[in-house]
Design a protein around this motif. Structure first.
Motif, PDB file in Angstrom:
ATOM      1  N   MET A  68       4.628  13.436  23.891  1.00 58.16           N
ATOM      2  CA  MET A  68       4.291  14.862  23.813  1.00 58.16           C
ATOM      3  C   MET A  68       2.960  15.148  24.486  1.00 58.16           C
ATOM      4  O   MET A  68       1.949  14.526  24.154  1.00 58.16           O
ATOM      5  CB  MET A  68       4.229  15.304  22.343  1.00 58.16           C
ATOM      6  N   VAL A  69       2.989  16.069  25.408  1.00 62.78           N
ATOM      7  CA  VAL A  69       1.758  16.597  26.006  1.00 62.78           C
ATOM      8  C   VAL A  69       1.644  18.034  25.508  1.00 62.78           C
ATOM      9  O   VAL A  69       2.229  18.953  26.076  1.00 62.78           O
ATOM     10  CB  VAL A  69       1.804  16.535  27.547  1.00 62.78           C
ATOM     11  N   HIS A  70       0.910  18.195  24.420  1.00 62.81           N
ATOM     12  CA  HIS A  70       0.902  19.462  23.709  1.00 62.81           C
ATOM     13  C   HIS A  70      -0.361  20.268  23.993  1.00 62.81           C
ATOM     14  O   HIS A  70      -1.456  19.708  24.122  1.00 62.81           O
ATOM     15  CB  HIS A  70       0.997  19.218  22.196  1.00 62.81           C
ATOM     16  N   TYR A  71      -0.182  21.579  24.063  1.00 63.19           N
ATOM     17  CA  TYR A  71      -1.305  22.521  24.138  1.00 63.19           C
ATOM     18  C   TYR A  71      -1.016  23.647  23.155  1.00 63.19           C
ATOM     19  O   TYR A  71       0.154  23.993  22.905  1.00 63.19           O
ATOM     20  CB  TYR A  71      -1.477  23.066  25.555  1.00 63.19           C
ATOM     21  N   ASN A  72      -2.075  24.186  22.586  1.00 57.55           N
ATOM     22  CA  ASN A  72      -1.912  25.244  21.602  1.00 57.55           C
ATOM     23  C   ASN A  72      -1.069  26.395  22.140  1.00 57.55           C
ATOM     24  O   ASN A  72      -1.088  26.693  23.325  1.00 57.55           O
ATOM     25  CB  ASN A  72      -3.280  25.771  21.144  1.00 57.55           C
ATOM     26  N   THR A  99       3.301  21.912  15.749  1.00 54.14           N
ATOM     27  CA  THR A  99       3.117  23.342  15.569  1.00 54.14           C
ATOM     28  C   THR A  99       2.305  23.940  16.711  1.00 54.14           C
ATOM     29  O   THR A  99       1.726  23.232  17.534  1.00 54.14           O
ATOM     30  CB  THR A  99       2.413  23.646  14.237  1.00 54.14           C
ATOM     31  N   SER A 100       2.232  25.258  16.731  1.00 54.48           N
ATOM     32  CA  SER A 100       1.508  25.948  17.795  1.00 54.48           C
ATOM     33  C   SER A 100       0.011  25.639  17.773  1.00 54.48           C
ATOM     34  O   SER A 100      -0.671  25.800  18.780  1.00 54.48           O
ATOM     35  CB  SER A 100       1.724  27.461  17.690  1.00 54.48           C
ATOM     36  N   SER A 101      -0.511  25.177  16.639  1.00 57.11           N
ATOM     37  CA  SER A 101      -1.931  24.815  16.548  1.00 57.11           C
ATOM     38  C   SER A 101      -2.169  23.328  16.777  1.00 57.11           C
ATOM     39  O   SER A 101      -3.298  22.862  16.687  1.00 57.11           O
ATOM     40  CB  SER A 101      -2.489  25.224  15.185  1.00 57.11           C
ATOM     41  N   GLY A 102      -1.085  22.564  17.034  1.00 57.91           N
ATOM     42  CA  GLY A 102      -1.250  21.155  17.365  1.00 57.91           C
ATOM     43  C   GLY A 102      -0.950  20.179  16.241  1.00 57.91           C
ATOM     44  O   GLY A 102      -0.965  18.968  16.452  1.00 57.91           O
ATOM     45  N   VAL A 103      -0.668  20.684  15.043  1.00 55.13           N
ATOM     46  CA  VAL A 103      -0.334  19.812  13.918  1.00 55.13           C
ATOM     47  C   VAL A 103       0.990  19.110  14.199  1.00 55.13           C
ATOM     48  O   VAL A 103       1.959  19.735  14.643  1.00 55.13           O
ATOM     49  CB  VAL A 103      -0.240  20.625  12.614  1.00 55.13           C
ATOM     50  N   LEU A 104       1.051  17.799  13.954  1.00 58.42           N
ATOM     51  CA  LEU A 104       2.287  17.033  14.076  1.00 58.42           C
ATOM     52  C   LEU A 104       2.677  16.578  12.676  1.00 58.42           C
ATOM     53  O   LEU A 104       2.004  15.748  12.071  1.00 58.42           O
ATOM     54  CB  LEU A 104       2.106  15.835  15.000  1.00 58.42           C
ATOM     55  N   GLN A 105       3.791  17.119  12.165  1.00 60.57           N
ATOM     56  CA  GLN A 105       4.149  16.908  10.770  1.00 60.57           C
ATOM     57  C   GLN A 105       5.655  16.778  10.602  1.00 60.57           C
ATOM     58  O   GLN A 105       6.432  17.311  11.382  1.00 60.57           O
ATOM     59  CB  GLN A 105       3.663  18.094   9.919  1.00 60.57           C
ATOM     60  N   PRO A 106       6.082  16.033   9.573  1.00 58.80           N
ATOM     61  CA  PRO A 106       7.496  16.046   9.211  1.00 58.80           C
ATOM     62  C   PRO A 106       7.794  17.290   8.388  1.00 58.80           C
ATOM     63  O   PRO A 106       6.949  17.758   7.620  1.00 58.80           O
ATOM     64  CB  PRO A 106       7.643  14.777   8.372  1.00 58.80           C
ATOM     65  N   LEU A 180      11.328  22.562  23.031  1.00 61.37           N
ATOM     66  CA  LEU A 180       9.953  22.927  23.345  1.00 61.37           C
ATOM     67  C   LEU A 180       9.953  24.396  23.704  1.00 61.37           C
ATOM     68  O   LEU A 180      10.801  24.843  24.492  1.00 61.37           O
ATOM     69  CB  LEU A 180       9.436  22.094  24.524  1.00 61.37           C
ATOM     70  N   TYR A 181       9.032  25.155  23.115  1.00 62.26           N
ATOM     71  CA  TYR A 181       8.936  26.566  23.510  1.00 62.26           C
ATOM     72  C   TYR A 181       7.507  27.066  23.410  1.00 62.26           C
ATOM     73  O   TYR A 181       6.697  26.547  22.635  1.00 62.26           O
ATOM     74  CB  TYR A 181       9.877  27.454  22.684  1.00 62.26           C
ATOM     75  N   ASN A 182       7.216  28.060  24.241  1.00 59.18           N
ATOM     76  CA  ASN A 182       5.934  28.759  24.199  1.00 59.18           C
ATOM     77  C   ASN A 182       6.063  29.964  23.278  1.00 59.18           C
ATOM     78  O   ASN A 182       7.082  30.659  23.288  1.00 59.18           O
ATOM     79  CB  ASN A 182       5.518  29.221  25.601  1.00 59.18           C
ATOM     80  N   ALA A 188      -2.872  27.660  27.409  1.00 59.27           N
ATOM     81  CA  ALA A 188      -3.792  27.630  28.552  1.00 59.27           C
ATOM     82  C   ALA A 188      -3.287  26.695  29.647  1.00 59.27           C
ATOM     83  O   ALA A 188      -3.530  26.915  30.830  1.00 59.27           O
ATOM     84  CB  ALA A 188      -5.177  27.197  28.072  1.00 59.27           C
ATOM     85  N   THR A 189      -2.600  25.632  29.243  1.00 57.74           N
ATOM     86  CA  THR A 189      -2.033  24.653  30.177  1.00 57.74           C
ATOM     87  C   THR A 189      -0.588  24.406  29.773  1.00 57.74           C
ATOM     88  O   THR A 189      -0.250  24.462  28.592  1.00 57.74           O
ATOM     89  CB  THR A 189      -2.823  23.329  30.131  1.00 57.74           C
ATOM     90  N   ALA A 190       0.257  24.139  30.745  1.00 56.18           N
ATOM     91  CA  ALA A 190       1.682  23.970  30.463  1.00 56.18           C
ATOM     92  C   ALA A 190       1.945  22.728  29.625  1.00 56.18           C
ATOM     93  O   ALA A 190       1.562  21.617  30.021  1.00 56.18           O
ATOM     94  CB  ALA A 190       2.462  23.895  31.767  1.00 56.18           C
ATOM     95  N   PRO A 191       2.611  22.873  28.485  1.00 60.00           N
ATOM     96  CA  PRO A 191       2.988  21.712  27.676  1.00 60.00           C
ATOM     97  C   PRO A 191       4.237  21.045  28.253  1.00 60.00           C
ATOM     98  O   PRO A 191       5.031  21.694  28.951  1.00 60.00           O
ATOM     99  CB  PRO A 191       3.286  22.328  26.310  1.00 60.00           C
TER     100      PRO A 191
END
Length: 216
Positions: A68-72, A99-106, A180-182, A188-191
């Motif tokens: 995963m290359v994630h961005y908020n 999540t949209s804030s970057g949290v990775l959770q089950p 994956l969705y925006n 700011a950068t493409a995930p």
């Protein structure tokens, strides 16, 4: 799906997307957001054409190898889920969620209500692939994340159905998804998300036909 070749398997997967694209190669697997867009309210979802039955004494498991290359302002999910669209909510399922804030959770979802586990985003690197498992038993779902280079178990979390809960899933069956969705605010950068293997299994269930049935 071992994800080989250059075409996403047309009978294993239903594709739901808006503007966002994905590409596939035998080496890289499936690259979500291959066009590197940051447009709001866009996304790409794979959902299995087959649904997997969750009944008592028949555990379900799915395993995915993911980077995963994630961005908020972007969301990533993979596991058991029944979202109707690329950015719709799951009404039932058990899945890993970024999540949209970057949290990775089950997350365990019953009748559109979520129970979430502990954030492990700080334990992972965007440069590395990890193996994720979701194992659904009668009264709990266990989520693991493994370092594929060392075999180290980075995280193991179990979410249990509360004593007031009717059962694990609010439906007798669920497909698997990867998406994956925006969101409504542009990242700011493409995930991007990279998926190289995905398997779903029914465990501890006898499915072989008796020899007499096979012969007839």
């Amino acid at each position: 799906d071992s994800i080989e070749g250059t075409t996403i398997h047309p009978t294993r997967w239903n594709i739901t997307n808006t503007t966002m694209a994905a590409t596939q190669t035998s080496v890289a697997g499936i690259t979500f957001n291959s066009g590197s867009i940051t447009t709001i309210n866009t996304g790409y979802m794979l959902q299995s054409t087959r649904r997997f039955i969750k009944s008592q004494r028949v555990p379900l498991q799915c395993r995915a190898r993911v980077r995963m290359v994630h961005y908020n302002n972007s969301v990533m999910e993979f596991g058991f889920g029944d979202a109707p669209t690329f950015n719709g909510v799951n009404t039932t399922g058990a899945y890993w969620q970024r999540t949209s804030s970057g949290v990775l959770q089950p997350v365990l979802t019953f009748n559109s209500t979520d129970q979430a586990g502990t954030d492990i985003a700080s334990l992972l690197s965007a440069a590395n692939y990890y193996t994720f498992d979701v194992i659904c038993d009668d009264d709990s779902a266990t989520f693991t994340c493994q370092d594929s280079s060392t075999g180290l178990l980075i995280s193991r979390q179990t979410i249990t159905v509360p004593i007031t809960g009717q059962r694990l899933f609010s439906s007798s069956q669920s497909p698997v998804i990867a998406r994956l969705y925006n969101t409504g605010s542009a990242p700011a950068t493409a995930p991007q998300m990279f998926l190289t293997d995905f398997i779903a299994l029914q465990l501890d269930m006898l499915t072989n036909k008796p020899y007499s049935d096979v012969m007839s």
